[in-house]
Write an enzyme that holds these catalytic residues in place. Structure first.
Site, short mmCIF file in Angstrom:
data_model
loop_
_atom_site.label_atom_id
_atom_site.label_comp_id
_atom_site.label_asym_id
_atom_site.label_seq_id
_atom_site.Cartn_x
_atom_site.Cartn_y
_atom_site.Cartn_z
N GLY A 81 29.50 -14.32 -17.20
CA GLY A 81 29.83 -12.63 -16.61
C GLY A 81 29.06 -11.68 -16.74
O GLY A 81 27.45 -13.17 -17.37
N LYS A 103 21.09 -3.48 -13.16
CA LYS A 103 20.93 -4.47 -14.28
C LYS A 103 19.51 -3.72 -14.98
O LYS A 103 18.93 -3.59 -14.28
CB LYS A 103 20.30 -5.70 -12.88
CG LYS A 103 20.70 -7.25 -13.15
CD LYS A 103 19.90 -7.96 -11.71
CE LYS A 103 19.33 -8.75 -12.25
NZ LYS A 103 18.99 -10.11 -11.14
N ASP A 115 19.77 -9.82 -24.80
CA ASP A 115 19.87 -8.32 -25.80
C ASP A 115 20.22 -6.98 -24.34
O ASP A 115 20.33 -6.22 -24.45
CB ASP A 115 18.63 -7.85 -25.36
CG ASP A 115 17.59 -7.79 -24.33
OD1 ASP A 115 18.07 -8.70 -23.23
OD2 ASP A 115 16.08 -8.13 -24.52
N GLY A 116 20.84 -7.95 -23.23
CA GLY A 116 21.22 -7.02 -22.23
C GLY A 116 20.88 -6.49 -21.46
O GLY A 116 20.46 -5.25 -21.30
N ARG A 166 21.10 -1.72 -8.23
CA ARG A 166 20.91 -2.47 -6.48
C ARG A 166 22.56 -2.50 -6.34
O ARG A 166 23.89 -2.52 -6.54
CB ARG A 166 21.09 -4.31 -6.49
CG ARG A 166 22.06 -5.04 -7.46
CD ARG A 166 21.71 -6.49 -7.68
NE ARG A 166 23.17 -7.06 -8.53
CZ ARG A 166 22.71 -8.26 -8.52
NH1 ARG A 166 21.47 -9.15 -9.05
NH2 ARG A 166 23.27 -9.03 -9.84
N ASP A 242 27.44 -19.61 -10.09
CA ASP A 242 27.09 -18.14 -10.60
C ASP A 242 26.21 -17.36 -9.28
O ASP A 242 26.49 -15.83 -9.86
CB ASP A 242 27.04 -18.42 -12.47
CG ASP A 242 26.09 -18.06 -12.49
OD1 ASP A 242 25.45 -19.55 -12.16
OD2 ASP A 242 25.11 -17.26 -12.78
N ASP A 252 21.07 -11.87 -6.81
CA ASP A 252 20.17 -12.80 -8.11
C ASP A 252 18.68 -13.10 -7.75
O ASP A 252 19.22 -14.21 -7.69
CB ASP A 252 20.99 -13.57 -8.74
CG ASP A 252 22.10 -13.00 -9.92
OD1 ASP A 252 22.47 -11.55 -9.78
OD2 ASP A 252 23.14 -13.70 -10.44
P1 AMP Z 1 21.46 -14.97 -14.22
O1 AMP Z 1 19.64 -16.04 -14.88
O2 AMP Z 1 20.53 -13.54 -14.13
O3 AMP Z 1 22.02 -15.98 -13.27
O4 AMP Z 1 21.86 -14.92 -15.28
C1 AMP Z 1 22.55 -16.06 -15.81
C2 AMP Z 1 24.15 -15.53 -16.74
O5 AMP Z 1 22.81 -15.07 -18.16
C3 AMP Z 1 24.69 -14.33 -16.83
O6 AMP Z 1 25.95 -15.24 -17.34
C4 AMP Z 1 23.68 -13.31 -16.97
O7 AMP Z 1 24.42 -12.18 -17.34
C5 AMP Z 1 22.60 -13.40 -18.59
N1 AMP Z 1 21.94 -13.20 -19.06
C6 AMP Z 1 20.57 -13.39 -17.89
N2 AMP Z 1 19.92 -12.45 -19.21
C7 AMP Z 1 20.82 -11.80 -19.98
C8 AMP Z 1 20.37 -10.83 -20.84
N3 AMP Z 1 19.07 -10.57 -21.07
N4 AMP Z 1 21.44 -10.63 -21.81
C9 AMP Z 1 22.54 -11.22 -21.64
N5 AMP Z 1 22.82 -11.86 -20.54
C10 AMP Z 1 22.02 -11.89 -19.60
MG MG Z 2 23.48 -14.90 -12.04
#
Ligand code: AMP
Ligand code: MG
Length: 481
Positions: A81, A103, A115-116, A166, A242, A252
């Site tokens: 998610g 993002k 940390d979001g 984005r 994902d 992504d």
């Molecule tokens: P991604 O590497 O962008 O495809 O992310 C994979 C998953 O990790 C997704 O569910 C992202 O929302 C989560 N995620 C990546 N970085 C963070 C972060 N700094 N804080 C919270 N969730 C993260």
């Molecule tokens: Mg992703």
């Protein structure tokens, strides 16, 4: 800026209502005026800064984080998610609906340990790469704005934070389907499939087996996408389900990179230790991802499971055949010969083998072929240590190319329209990131200008047409999450 939100019509497990978390001291790094114009976005400067840092929520916006699962490096993760993103809403124009997403905008219920937030480096990288892809006519999400937050995020060290805004034609992923299918929530899978069809492929709505047609559409769009990636030397780096869209757009941008020297086994991503997402593996991984989607849709394809399997398998087999042919067509076009003749494939493969053996730069080698036709072979030959093999190849290639094309001027023009001079090279991006960390965004802005015209050579940008020196080479890229 007129926003709507169609996702909130979906059942509540599809998303979380969540506002972005404000940041301390935002500054705008760049705003994509061309993209804003095409979306009829007209905003004052303070609105741009406030909305795209997450400090203010635009009128009509109902911010949400989307729910999904996914296979990461082949392993199923049942809960992912948007852990660091929120969708502000959708903008509609003549081309259809477009998601507007922040993002790095703070935690959501899907953040797990994260940390979001996003560090500034990945924001700079995604902005540059997605713009470059767009201007090479490769389907992609696009960056509307990049903001520095004035806060720090803890990664290996403390790094300055950023928020990227984005635009994507949607954020539906194979992993969105997997979330519901893995829980056997078939009614939700159906709702999602209908939503995806409505959003991306309304033309198949009335067809008899429209869930099979959905699989075909995603396959066909992903096939043409992956073929385009291969033709420009793009390595996505994290082709997890994902990160694999239903629309067929690139999305992504993490530890992605463009090839410098050609090698099919090339991997940049620090987290891809087994080379699952190596350059040359991308077509077969795309097929793997489509098989995951097929698994989610199978129950709707036919009541008879043998029949359903047969139909889905046919789509996947066609995907492999079509993708292979698309890649051959594009690659042969890059050397000015027809992709429909098997003897031409031999010529192409010979060149690729010689390029691999000589560690030739992918972009420069193809680009300089047009110069060979204009009588300058030197720049092309520089890429090869073993002159004998490549001279031999040039002779055979010239015979075919001259036989197939009788108008040299239009051939040269065609070659220069498919072989870019400028790609966003890793060492240049790294320099832009390093400077951004010192609050100097000039390099980033310059690269963005350069990639806007990837096919037109300009003297003042000669630096960007060069391969990295040995000491400038970037060997590893990081997703920075
Ligand atoms: P991604 O590497 O962008 O495809 O992310 C994979 C998953 O990790 C997704 O569910 C992202 O929302 C989560 N995620 C990546 N970085 C963070 C972060 N700094 N804080 C919270 N969730 C993260
Ligand atoms: Mg992703």
């Amino acid at each position: 800026m007129k926003l709507s939100n169609s996702y909130i019509g979906l059942p509540e497990e599809f998303y979380q209502l969540i506002n972005p978390t404000p940041v301390k001291d935002p500054t705008l790094i760049v705003f994509n005026n061309d993209l804003a114009d095409s979306l009829n976005i007209q905003l004052e400067n303070d609105e741009i800064l406030n909305y795209f840092s997450g400090n203010e929520i635009p009128k009509d916006s109902v911010p949400i984080a989307l729910n999904y699962a996914g296979h990461q490096f082949g392993n199923f993760v049942h809960q992912l998610g948007d852990g660091r993103a929120v969708l502000l809403g959708e903008i509609n124009n003549k081309q259809g609906s477009h998601d507007l997403q922040l993002k790095g905008s703070g935690q959501t219920m899907y953040s797990r340990q994260g940390d979001g937030r996003s560090a500034l480096g990945p924001v700079v990288r995604e902005y540059i790469l997605s713009e470059a892809m767009h201007h090479m006519d490769i389907p992609t999400s696009r960056a509307l704005a990049a903001v520095a937050t004035g806060e720090y995020v803890a990664r290996d060290t403390f790094e300055p934070g950023g928020v990227l805004t984005r635009i994507a034609s949607s954020h539906l992923r194979v992993g969105t389907f997997e979330y519901f299918a893995s829980r056997q929530q078939w009614e939700d899978v159906k709702i999602l499939a209908d939503f995806a069809i409505q959003r991306h492929y309304p033309e198949i709505r009335e067809l008899d087996n429209h869930y099979l047609e959905l699989l075909k559409k995603v396959s066909s769009n992903q096939s043409s996408l992956v073929a385009k990636w291969m033709s420009v030397g793009f390595i996505h780096g994290v082709m997890n389900t994902d990160n694999f869209t239903i629309s067929g757009e690139t999305i992504d941008y993490g530890p992605c990179a463009f090839l410098d020297e050609y090698h099919p086994g090339k991997v940049f991503s620090s987290i891809d230790q087994n080379g699952r997402y190596a350059f040359g593996n991308q077509p077969s991984i795309a097929s793997w991802n489509l098989a995951s989607l097929a698994g989610c849709l199978i129950a709707f394809i036919d009541k008879d499971s043998d029949k359903a399997n047969e139909l889905a398998t046919e789509v996947l087999e066609n995907f492999s055949v079509e993708t292979n042919q698309r890649i051959l067509d594009l690659m042969c076009k890059k050397i000015g010969i027809s992709g429909s003749k098997s003897e031409n494939h031999v010529i192409l493969r010979r060149l690729l083998k010689i390029m691999m053996d000589n560690q030739s730069d992918y972009t420069i080698s193809f680009r300089n072929l047009s110069k060979v036709l204009e009588g300058n072979s030197d720049d092309f030959l520089k890429e090869f240590d073993d002159k004998t093999a490549i001279q031999e190849w040039l002779k055979d290639w010239k015979a075919v190319v001259e036989n197939e094309n009788n108008d040299q001027a239009s051939l040269v023009k065609g070659l220069n329209l498919i072989n870019p001079v400028y790609i966003p090279r890793n060492h240049q991006i790294q320099e832009a990131i390093d400077k951004a960390y010192e609050k100097d965004f000039s390099k980033m802005l310059e690269i963005i200008e350069v990639v806007k015209n990837p096919f037109i050579e300009k003297d003042r940008y000669s630096l960007y047409a060069k391969a990295p020196l040995e000491e400038q080479k970037v060997l590893r890229t990081f997703c920075g999450t």
